[in-house]
Design a protein around this motif. Sequence first.
Motif, PDB file in Angstrom:
ATOM      1  N   THR A  25      -7.012 -12.070  -2.186  1.00 54.43           N
ATOM      2  CA  THR A  25      -6.002 -11.308  -1.313  1.00 54.43           C
ATOM      3  C   THR A  25      -5.016 -12.130  -0.736  1.00 54.43           C
ATOM      4  O   THR A  25      -5.287 -13.263  -0.406  1.00 54.43           O
TER       5      THR A  25
ATOM      6  N   ASP B 103       2.269  -5.389  -5.879  1.00 59.62           N
ATOM      7  CA  ASP B 103       0.847  -4.874  -6.212  1.00 59.62           C
ATOM      8  C   ASP B 103       0.846  -3.389  -5.597  1.00 59.62           C
ATOM      9  O   ASP B 103       0.427  -2.542  -6.507  1.00 59.62           O
TER      10      ASP B 103
ATOM     11  N   LYS C  97       3.080  -1.266  -7.981  1.00 57.15           N
ATOM     12  CA  LYS C  97       2.288  -0.859  -9.392  1.00 57.15           C
ATOM     13  C   LYS C  97       1.321   0.035  -9.119  1.00 57.15           C
ATOM     14  O   LYS C  97       0.885   0.770 -10.399  1.00 57.15           O
ATOM     15  N   SER C  98       0.575   0.134  -8.142  1.00 58.99           N
ATOM     16  CA  SER C  98      -0.503   1.167  -7.820  1.00 58.99           C
ATOM     17  C   SER C  98       0.182   2.704  -7.891  1.00 58.99           C
ATOM     18  O   SER C  98      -0.362   3.388  -7.751  1.00 58.99           O
TER      19      SER C  98
ATOM     20  N   VAL D  41      -6.333  -3.005  -4.703  1.00 59.22           N
ATOM     21  CA  VAL D  41      -4.542  -3.060  -4.751  1.00 59.22           C
ATOM     22  C   VAL D  41      -4.287  -4.315  -3.484  1.00 59.22           C
ATOM     23  O   VAL D  41      -3.412  -5.024  -3.865  1.00 59.22           O
TER      24      VAL D  41
END
Length: 301
Positions: free
Chosen positions: A2, A81, A84-85, A164
Amino acid sequence: MTHIRGLGYLRVQTRHIDRWREFALDGLGFAEGSGPDPDGLYLRMDERRSRLQLVPGDTDKVLAVGWEVRDQYALAAVREDVEKSGTAVTALTAKESAARDAEEVIAFTDPGGTPVEVFFGPVLDHSPLRTGFAQKFVTGAMGMGHVVLPTPNFAETVTFYNEVLGFLPRGAMKVGGPVRIRFMGVNQRHHSAAICPAPHDGAPGLVHLMVEVDTLDAVGIALDAVKERGFSISSTLGRHTNDKMVSFYVRAPGGWDIEYGCEGLLVDETYYTAEEITKDSYWGHDWSGSEPLAAFVPPGK
Ligand SMILES: [Fe+2]
């Protein structure tokens, strides 16, 4: 891995700002910080200008759980990120970011309805920190503590944080049938977040915030101080099985708890595996005197 380094700040709206002042300053020994809203209560734990920010309003609810990243590049990566989710991301204006004492902030809502902010460049206050009990808050590389977040969309919320945002699973505990509370970490603190099934995603949107101090004496002094001032003890002193924290829980004005503890475990990722606990405490943590937590009271009751 992360990009998130730790829990950076928590912003909360409250109807009870004066009671909060007594609770946080006199009861829990936070230091008073400074911030943009003259009616707000800004609480210092370390060299940050504030960590816990209370602003007055007509309901008690979380305004933002603020997660910290290293720099602008990490912030851009998190933004990518999340987008994109399929989750919409807002970039806060320079003025809004300044109000959070951060250089840049992005905001979005997690699948459980929690308002999330991710930021870099927290503003420091170098003046001496004078806490109420001369205690030190354990922050630094472990962030300001942990939050337990309620969600009616449990599986989706867990997936969002793990896949995510990249939080690492740090164990679980069954809470009825196959349903498990899931603990998650981003640094050496055992968990910086826990995700908990709940009947609604409305206010206050928090189960508890944990803050850690450097001595057991400070925990005991705080326990005496909140009791003397008439705050309701949700759970007696006890030691948790997963993060080894010795802590008590006290009801904050607004229907959620502050967990106040010491002696938290430092996780070594070289050897760590995610385990399932079958009891949350070795001893203590008697919840029988707790008033109902607003996060678990079905709406309309
Ligand atoms: Fe906790």
